[in-house]
Design a protein around this motif. Structure first.
Motif, PDB file in Angstrom:
ATOM      1  N   VAL A  51       0.847  -1.201   0.000  1.00 34.61           N
ATOM      2  CA  VAL A  51       0.000   0.000   0.000  1.00 34.61           C
ATOM      3  C   VAL A  51       0.882   1.251   0.000  1.00 34.61           C
ATOM      4  O   VAL A  51       0.625   2.192  -0.757  1.00 34.61           O
ATOM      5  CB  VAL A  51      -0.987  -0.012   1.190  1.00 34.61           C
ATOM      6  N   VAL A  55       0.929   4.086  -3.016  1.00 31.11           N
ATOM      7  CA  VAL A  55       0.689   5.516  -2.810  1.00 31.11           C
ATOM      8  C   VAL A  55       1.809   6.323  -3.465  1.00 31.11           C
ATOM      9  O   VAL A  55       1.551   7.292  -4.191  1.00 31.11           O
ATOM     10  CB  VAL A  55       0.558   5.849  -1.306  1.00 31.11           C
ATOM     11  N   VAL A 104      -9.015   3.628  -4.792  1.00 32.98           N
ATOM     12  CA  VAL A 104      -8.869   4.487  -3.616  1.00 32.98           C
ATOM     13  C   VAL A 104      -9.496   3.831  -2.385  1.00 32.98           C
ATOM     14  O   VAL A 104      -8.889   3.793  -1.307  1.00 32.98           O
ATOM     15  CB  VAL A 104      -9.485   5.884  -3.871  1.00 32.98           C
ATOM     16  N   ILE A 105     -10.696   3.285  -2.536  1.00 34.01           N
ATOM     17  CA  ILE A 105     -11.371   2.605  -1.425  1.00 34.01           C
ATOM     18  C   ILE A 105     -10.542   1.434  -0.917  1.00 34.01           C
ATOM     19  O   ILE A 105     -10.364   1.248   0.295  1.00 34.01           O
ATOM     20  CB  ILE A 105     -12.786   2.150  -1.838  1.00 34.01           C
ATOM     21  N   LEU A 107      -7.246   0.908  -1.269  1.00 30.82           N
ATOM     22  CA  LEU A 107      -6.011   1.363  -0.633  1.00 30.82           C
ATOM     23  C   LEU A 107      -6.273   1.902   0.776  1.00 30.82           C
ATOM     24  O   LEU A 107      -5.541   1.577   1.718  1.00 30.82           O
ATOM     25  CB  LEU A 107      -5.318   2.419  -1.492  1.00 30.82           C
ATOM     26  N   LEU A 108      -7.320   2.705   0.927  1.00 29.86           N
ATOM     27  CA  LEU A 108      -7.639   3.248   2.257  1.00 29.86           C
ATOM     28  C   LEU A 108      -8.055   2.152   3.222  1.00 29.86           C
ATOM     29  O   LEU A 108      -7.619   2.127   4.382  1.00 29.86           O
ATOM     30  CB  LEU A 108      -8.744   4.304   2.144  1.00 29.86           C
ATOM     31  N   SER A 109      -8.886   1.227   2.755  1.00 32.96           N
ATOM     32  CA  SER A 109      -9.352   0.164   3.662  1.00 32.96           C
ATOM     33  C   SER A 109      -8.220  -0.805   4.001  1.00 32.96           C
ATOM     34  O   SER A 109      -8.149  -1.303   5.132  1.00 32.96           O
ATOM     35  CB  SER A 109     -10.560  -0.569   3.074  1.00 32.96           C
ATOM     36  N   ALA A 111      -5.050   0.086   4.199  1.00 33.74           N
ATOM     37  CA  ALA A 111      -4.217   0.834   5.156  1.00 33.74           C
ATOM     38  C   ALA A 111      -4.828   0.736   6.554  1.00 33.74           C
ATOM     39  O   ALA A 111      -4.116   0.488   7.541  1.00 33.74           O
ATOM     40  CB  ALA A 111      -4.087   2.293   4.724  1.00 33.74           C
ATOM     41  N   LEU A 112      -6.148   0.887   6.646  1.00 33.96           N
ATOM     42  CA  LEU A 112      -6.825   0.752   7.936  1.00 33.96           C
ATOM     43  C   LEU A 112      -6.700  -0.674   8.465  1.00 33.96           C
ATOM     44  O   LEU A 112      -6.472  -0.893   9.662  1.00 33.96           O
ATOM     45  CB  LEU A 112      -8.305   1.149   7.802  1.00 33.96           C
ATOM     46  N   VAL A 153     -13.044  -5.318   3.770  1.00 30.52           N
ATOM     47  CA  VAL A 153     -12.114  -5.387   2.638  1.00 30.52           C
ATOM     48  C   VAL A 153     -12.488  -6.547   1.728  1.00 30.52           C
ATOM     49  O   VAL A 153     -12.484  -6.406   0.499  1.00 30.52           O
ATOM     50  CB  VAL A 153     -10.645  -5.498   3.110  1.00 30.52           C
TER      51      VAL A 153
END
Length: 193
Positions: A51, A55, A104-105, A107-109, A111-112, A153
Motif C-alpha cells: 500500500v 501511494v 482508492v477505497i 487502498l484506504l481500507s 491501510a486501515l 475489505v
C-alpha cells in the motif's frame, strides 16, 4: 471510416506485480488468520508495504498508475455508473471512474486493515507499533475492529471482481489479461477507405 483494434500498453510491470502480490498477500492473510500468526503477520506487513509503495507510485509512477489519471469528481463517477447501468458507458484506456474509486477505497481500507492489525498486537508488545502511543490506546477490542475491517475489505474485493467482470463484458475486453500482460485493446478509426 473502418474501426481497427490497436494493442496499447496500459499497466506497467510495477503496477502488475503490485496487484498480483497484493492478491496473494491478502489471500494468505485471510487463510492464516487465527491459525498461523507468524505467516499472518508477514502477509499483513507485505500488504502494508505494498500500500505504501502504491501511494508513492500513484504520485510518481507511469501515466495510468498516477492518481491524477483515475481520480474523478463525484459527478463523473455518478454519470459513469448511470451509463454503465444502461450498458452504454464511455470506455477509458486506464481505470474508469468506478474502477478509480475502487482503487482508492481498497487502498484506504487496506491501510486501515494493516494499522488495526498492527495495533491489535501492539498491546502484547509485538510488531512495529509496540512501544508507541498506539500501544497505549489499543486494547483487545482492536482485534474486533481488525476483523470487521477485514470482512469489509473482502466485500470490497468481491465488489471489485464483479466490477472487473461487468466492465470486461460491457466493453468487450479482458481486464484480467490486461493486468497480466499490461496491454489493452482499443478501437481507433482508420484513415483507410
Amino acid at each position: 471510416m473502418p474501426i481497427i483494434k490497436k494493442s496499447v500498453r496500459v499497466w506497467d510491470p510495477l503496477v502488475r506485480v503490485f496487484h498480483w502480490t497484493l492478491v496473494l498477500s491478502f489471500a494468505v492473510a485471510w487463510v492464516s488468520a487465527d491459525e498461523f500468526d507468524t505467516l499472518h503477520f508477514w502477509a499483513g506487513y507485505t500488504i502494508a508495504a505494498l500500500v505504501a509503495f502504491r501511494v508513492v507510485w500513484g504520485i510518481i509512477g507511469t501515466r495510468h498508475a498516477r492518481f491524477t489519471d483515475f481520480i474523478y469528481r463525484f459527478r463523473t463517477i455518478k454519470s459513469y455508473l448511470i451509463d454503465l447501468a444502461a450498458l452504454r458507458p464511455k470506455h477509458y484506456v486506464g481505470h474508469n471512474p468506478a474502477g478509480g474509486l475502487m482503487v482508492v477505497i481498497l487502498l484506504l481500507s487496506l491501510a486501515l486493515l494493516t494499522f488495526t492489525g498492527m495495533a491489535s498486537v501492539a498491546i502484547d508488545g509485538i510488531g512495529p507499533l509496540a512501544g508507541t502511543w498506539v500501544e497505549s490506546i489499543s486494547g483487545h477490542w482492536m482485534e474486533d475492529i481488525h476483523e470487521a475491517v477485514a470482512n469489509l475489505v473482502l466485500a470490497f474485493v468481491l465488489f471489485h471482481i464483479a466490477g472487473v467482470l461487468v466492465s470486461s463484458l460491457v466493453h468487450g475486453e479482458n481486464l484480467v489479461r490486461a493486468m497480466i500482460n499490461g496491454k489493452k485493446e482499443i478501437e481507433e478509426k482508420s484513415d483507410e477507405n
